[in-house]
Design a protein around this motif. Sequence first.
Motif, PDB file in Angstrom:
ATOM      1  N   LEU A   1     -50.872  77.718 117.655  1.00  0.00           N
ATOM      2  CA  LEU A   1     -50.951  79.057 117.091  1.00  0.00           C
ATOM      3  C   LEU A   1     -49.817  79.227 116.092  1.00  0.00           C
ATOM      4  CD1 LEU A   1     -51.564  79.494 120.420  1.00  0.00           C
ATOM      5  CD2 LEU A   1     -51.747  81.819 119.644  1.00  0.00           C
ATOM      6  N   ASP A   2     -49.967  80.185 115.177  1.00  0.00           N
ATOM      7  CA  ASP A   2     -48.800  80.569 114.397  1.00  0.00           C
ATOM      8  C   ASP A   2     -48.531  82.051 114.652  1.00  0.00           C
ATOM      9  OD1 ASP A   2     -50.606  81.905 112.793  1.00  0.00           O
ATOM     10  OD2 ASP A   2     -50.484  80.508 111.125  1.00  0.00           O
ATOM     11  N   ARG A   3     -47.431  82.534 114.102  1.00  0.00           N
ATOM     12  CA  ARG A   3     -47.014  83.917 114.348  1.00  0.00           C
ATOM     13  C   ARG A   3     -48.147  84.907 114.060  1.00  0.00           C
ATOM     14  NH1 ARG A   3     -42.514  87.983 113.276  1.00  0.00           N
ATOM     15  NH2 ARG A   3     -41.000  86.623 114.212  1.00  0.00           N
ATOM     16  N   ASN A   4     -48.851  84.643 112.960  1.00  0.00           N
ATOM     17  CA  ASN A   4     -49.913  85.572 112.579  1.00  0.00           C
ATOM     18  C   ASN A   4     -51.067  85.604 113.570  1.00  0.00           C
ATOM     19  OD1 ASN A   4     -48.403  86.114 110.399  1.00  0.00           O
ATOM     20  ND2 ASN A   4     -49.769  85.250 108.872  1.00  0.00           N
ATOM     21  N   THR A   5     -51.490  84.410 114.047  1.00  0.00           N
ATOM     22  CA  THR A   5     -52.609  84.421 115.006  1.00  0.00           C
ATOM     23  C   THR A   5     -52.170  85.125 116.289  1.00  0.00           C
ATOM     24  OG1 THR A   5     -52.061  82.093 115.272  1.00  0.00           O
ATOM     25  CG2 THR A   5     -54.239  82.589 114.426  1.00  0.00           C
ATOM     26  N   LEU A   6     -50.896  84.966 116.627  1.00  0.00           N
ATOM     27  CA  LEU A   6     -50.378  85.625 117.829  1.00  0.00           C
ATOM     28  C   LEU A   6     -50.395  87.154 117.656  1.00  0.00           C
ATOM     29  CD1 LEU A   6     -49.057  85.257 120.587  1.00  0.00           C
ATOM     30  CD2 LEU A   6     -46.850  85.073 119.453  1.00  0.00           C
ATOM     31  N   ILE A   7     -49.918  87.625 116.512  1.00  0.00           N
ATOM     32  CA  ILE A   7     -49.920  89.071 116.252  1.00  0.00           C
ATOM     33  C   ILE A   7     -51.358  89.595 116.252  1.00  0.00           C
ATOM     34  CG2 ILE A   7     -49.417  90.874 114.529  1.00  0.00           C
ATOM     35  CD1 ILE A   7     -46.953  89.272 113.714  1.00  0.00           C
TER      36      ILE A   7
ATOM     37  N   PRO B   1     -46.661 125.930 112.362  1.00  0.00           N
ATOM     38  CA  PRO B   1     -47.505 124.830 112.826  1.00  0.00           C
ATOM     39  C   PRO B   1     -47.482 123.650 111.858  1.00  0.00           C
ATOM     40  CG  PRO B   1     -48.848 126.516 111.789  1.00  0.00           C
ATOM     41  CD  PRO B   1     -47.425 126.932 111.587  1.00  0.00           C
ATOM     42  N   PHE B   2     -47.547 122.469 112.407  1.00  0.00           N
ATOM     43  CA  PHE B   2     -47.709 121.277 111.560  1.00  0.00           C
ATOM     44  C   PHE B   2     -48.361 120.176 112.393  1.00  0.00           C
ATOM     45  CE2 PHE B   2     -43.538 121.035 113.532  1.00  0.00           C
ATOM     46  CZ  PHE B   2     -43.409 119.718 113.922  1.00  0.00           C
ATOM     47  N   LEU B   3     -48.811 119.115 111.706  1.00  0.00           N
ATOM     48  CA  LEU B   3     -49.432 118.002 112.430  1.00  0.00           C
ATOM     49  C   LEU B   3     -48.439 116.850 112.510  1.00  0.00           C
ATOM     50  CD1 LEU B   3     -52.977 117.969 110.798  1.00  0.00           C
ATOM     51  CD2 LEU B   3     -52.355 118.851 113.061  1.00  0.00           C
ATOM     52  N   LEU B   4     -48.358 116.250 113.689  1.00  0.00           N
ATOM     53  CA  LEU B   4     -47.463 115.108 113.875  1.00  0.00           C
ATOM     54  C   LEU B   4     -48.315 113.902 114.253  1.00  0.00           C
ATOM     55  CD1 LEU B   4     -44.464 114.173 114.092  1.00  0.00           C
ATOM     56  CD2 LEU B   4     -44.581 114.754 116.515  1.00  0.00           C
ATOM     57  N   SER B   5     -48.125 112.780 113.550  1.00  0.00           N
ATOM     58  CA  SER B   5     -48.936 111.603 113.887  1.00  0.00           C
ATOM     59  C   SER B   5     -48.056 110.427 114.283  1.00  0.00           C
ATOM     60  CB  SER B   5     -49.826 111.223 112.710  1.00  0.00           C
ATOM     61  OG  SER B   5     -49.036 110.753 111.658  1.00  0.00           O
ATOM     62  N   ASP B   6     -48.586 109.653 115.201  1.00  0.00           N
ATOM     63  CA  ASP B   6     -47.900 108.442 115.682  1.00  0.00           C
ATOM     64  C   ASP B   6     -48.850 107.285 115.425  1.00  0.00           C
ATOM     65  OD1 ASP B   6     -46.395 106.589 117.115  1.00  0.00           O
ATOM     66  OD2 ASP B   6     -47.312 107.131 119.036  1.00  0.00           O
ATOM     67  N   THR B   7     -48.345 106.210 114.858  1.00  0.00           N
ATOM     68  CA  THR B   7     -49.268 105.121 114.522  1.00  0.00           C
ATOM     69  C   THR B   7     -48.631 103.751 114.693  1.00  0.00           C
ATOM     70  OG1 THR B   7     -50.866 104.390 112.879  1.00  0.00           O
ATOM     71  CG2 THR B   7     -48.785 105.177 112.037  1.00  0.00           C
ATOM     72  N   VAL B   8     -49.329 102.730 114.272  1.00  0.00           N
ATOM     73  CA  VAL B   8     -48.896 101.349 114.461  1.00  0.00           C
ATOM     74  C   VAL B   8     -47.497 101.086 113.875  1.00  0.00           C
ATOM     75  CG1 VAL B   8     -50.140 100.640 112.373  1.00  0.00           C
ATOM     76  CG2 VAL B   8     -49.636  98.939 114.099  1.00  0.00           C
ATOM     77  N   GLY B   9     -46.704 100.300 114.601  1.00  0.00           N
ATOM     78  CA  GLY B   9     -45.366  99.952 114.127  1.00  0.00           C
ATOM     79  C   GLY B   9     -45.427  98.754 113.196  1.00  0.00           C
ATOM     80  N   PHE B  10     -44.355  98.543 112.469  1.00  0.00           N
ATOM     81  CA  PHE B  10     -44.315  97.415 111.546  1.00  0.00           C
ATOM     82  C   PHE B  10     -43.524  96.267 112.169  1.00  0.00           C
ATOM     83  CE2 PHE B  10     -44.293 100.973 108.182  1.00  0.00           C
ATOM     84  CZ  PHE B  10     -45.667 101.090 108.280  1.00  0.00           C
ATOM     85  N   ILE B  11     -43.676  95.086 111.603  1.00  0.00           N
ATOM     86  CA  ILE B  11     -42.930  93.920 112.091  1.00  0.00           C
ATOM     87  C   ILE B  11     -42.692  92.977 110.927  1.00  0.00           C
ATOM     88  CG2 ILE B  11     -44.955  92.519 112.720  1.00  0.00           C
ATOM     89  CD1 ILE B  11     -43.355  91.775 115.323  1.00  0.00           C
ATOM     90  N   ARG B  12     -41.687  92.085 111.092  1.00  0.00           N
ATOM     91  CA  ARG B  12     -41.423  91.100 110.051  1.00  0.00           C
ATOM     92  C   ARG B  12     -42.612  90.181 109.904  1.00  0.00           C
ATOM     93  NH1 ARG B  12     -35.350  89.773 111.776  1.00  0.00           N
ATOM     94  NH2 ARG B  12     -36.304  89.820 113.805  1.00  0.00           N
ATOM     95  N   LYS B  13     -42.827  89.693 108.716  1.00  0.00           N
ATOM     96  CA  LYS B  13     -43.904  88.733 108.446  1.00  0.00           C
ATOM     97  C   LYS B  13     -45.250  89.257 108.946  1.00  0.00           C
ATOM     98  CE  LYS B  13     -40.758  84.804 109.313  1.00  0.00           C
ATOM     99  NZ  LYS B  13     -40.570  83.581 110.057  1.00  0.00           N
ATOM    100  N   LEU B  14     -45.504  90.558 108.808  1.00  0.00           N
ATOM    101  CA  LEU B  14     -46.797  91.117 109.229  1.00  0.00           C
ATOM    102  C   LEU B  14     -47.900  90.480 108.388  1.00  0.00           C
ATOM    103  CD1 LEU B  14     -47.839  93.366 111.184  1.00  0.00           C
ATOM    104  CD2 LEU B  14     -47.911  94.880 109.240  1.00  0.00           C
ATOM    105  N   PRO B  15     -48.930  89.917 109.045  1.00  0.00           N
ATOM    106  CA  PRO B  15     -49.972  89.244 108.270  1.00  0.00           C
ATOM    107  C   PRO B  15     -50.542  90.151 107.180  1.00  0.00           C
ATOM    108  CG  PRO B  15     -50.374  89.005 110.624  1.00  0.00           C
ATOM    109  CD  PRO B  15     -49.191  89.908 110.467  1.00  0.00           C
ATOM    110  N   HIS B  16     -50.640  89.596 105.973  1.00  0.00           N
ATOM    111  CA  HIS B  16     -51.099  90.385 104.841  1.00  0.00           C
ATOM    112  C   HIS B  16     -52.494  90.974 105.082  1.00  0.00           C
ATOM    113  CE1 HIS B  16     -51.623  91.747 100.793  1.00  0.00           C
ATOM    114  NE2 HIS B  16     -52.790  91.146 100.772  1.00  0.00           N
TER     115      HIS B  16
END
Length: 405
Positions: A108-114, A250-265
Amino acid sequence: MEKSPYSTHKQQEKVVLIGLITKDQSEKESKEYLEELSFLAETAGAVTVKTFVQKMSTPDSRTFIGSGKLNEVRDFVKENKINAVIFDDELSGSQIKNIEKILECRILDRNTLILDIFAKRARSAQAKTQVELAQYQYLLPRLTRMWTHLEKQQGGIGMRGPGETEIETDKRIIKTKVSRLKEKLKEIERQTATQRKQRSDMIRVALTGYTNAGKSTIMNLISKSDVFAENKLFATLDTTVRKVVIDSIPFLLSDTVGFIRKLPHDLVESFKSTLDEVREADILIHIVDISHPSFEDQINVVNQTLVDIKASDKPTILVFNKIDAYSFIKQDEDDLSPKSDVNFSLEDLKKSWLNKSGATNDRNDNPVIFVSAVTKENVDELKKVLIEKVKVVYFKRYPNNKQSY
Ligand SMILES: Nc1nc2c(ncn2[C@@H]2O[C@H](COP(=O)(O)OP(=O)(O)OP(=O)(O)O)[C@@H](O)[C@H]2O)c(=O)[nH]1
Ligand SMILES: [Mg+2]
């Protein structure tokens, strides 16, 4: 999708990690990347048994690492019944094939793992489709003989033109799947865009940051919602949006995916619509885990990813979280060597970051704040700073509404 031959879904698989020290990647960086890779492997349900590192000026084009090292890894893999070997960098299809021949185990490589972790964690139809698309796009140029099972599953008859190799057939099947997935995504995106439009008059605040920084924990604190947070990478893949009211604004607050180094393009590409909440936000809250030794690198990765998805240049509150877990090694008074990251006290860091934000911006458009989501230290202050920012955007957008607050 079909179970990928690279998948680590079985519990507690034994894995070995491989990284390089090169002219572009120092020993310290390589060590940090491998620690993160080990955390990723753990998140995928595997246990890291050993790490191999090789110094090379550039990776070997055939086998990524040198043949001597590869033989060493092969002996270790055999003796210890290792299930998979994970490389920290992207491997080409032919490299995977060559290495696999020698090591005789899953590569595997880092990308397939992610991608594998993302596949495991995806819940909504949108996230599932996005990950599946990214997986196929990443695998397409890397098809090896392992993929011939795809063709068998398709029944074969009529699928196979004269003289075609199995891999070519597989490629065609995958290309068809990719275009179907793209269609499906477009349809889902049309629906989510409509949903977003319906609430477009609300002020939108998006939590962003490196994976595991504490975004979901802070979301829960601010919005009193119950978003899944845990000490694993990519706990959150789907976007959660909550309506929050502070000081009757009032306002909207969103939570979403985090980032990581070498995130697959490919992954960034297919997650672009999930990241729309970030791109379309009026205000960003950038959460940083200050207890992580490479938090400054993580800030840079997040900032760069924000540029990539065209979400930089927004009013941003920089939140250093986990101050309860911050530790530093005090340097002796007579030690004149330059301080490294670990030698700064929290006070030193506060001063330096507050100075930075003041120096780059007179109006202090981008405040910096130090909190702990666990002990709740300074969380009220964060809410205060946030609502001030929300008010600025609100009154700019609706100047006539001033009297209603
Ligand atoms: N010590 C300490 N731990 C914290 C703090 N805030 C969050 N954590 C822990 O950090 C881990 C990650 O928190 P999450 O809120 O899931 O982080 P996230 O940024 O949403 O992570 P992803 O969704 O994986 O990108 C959890 O184990 C939290 O309990 C804090 O202020 N101090
Ligand atoms: Mg989260």
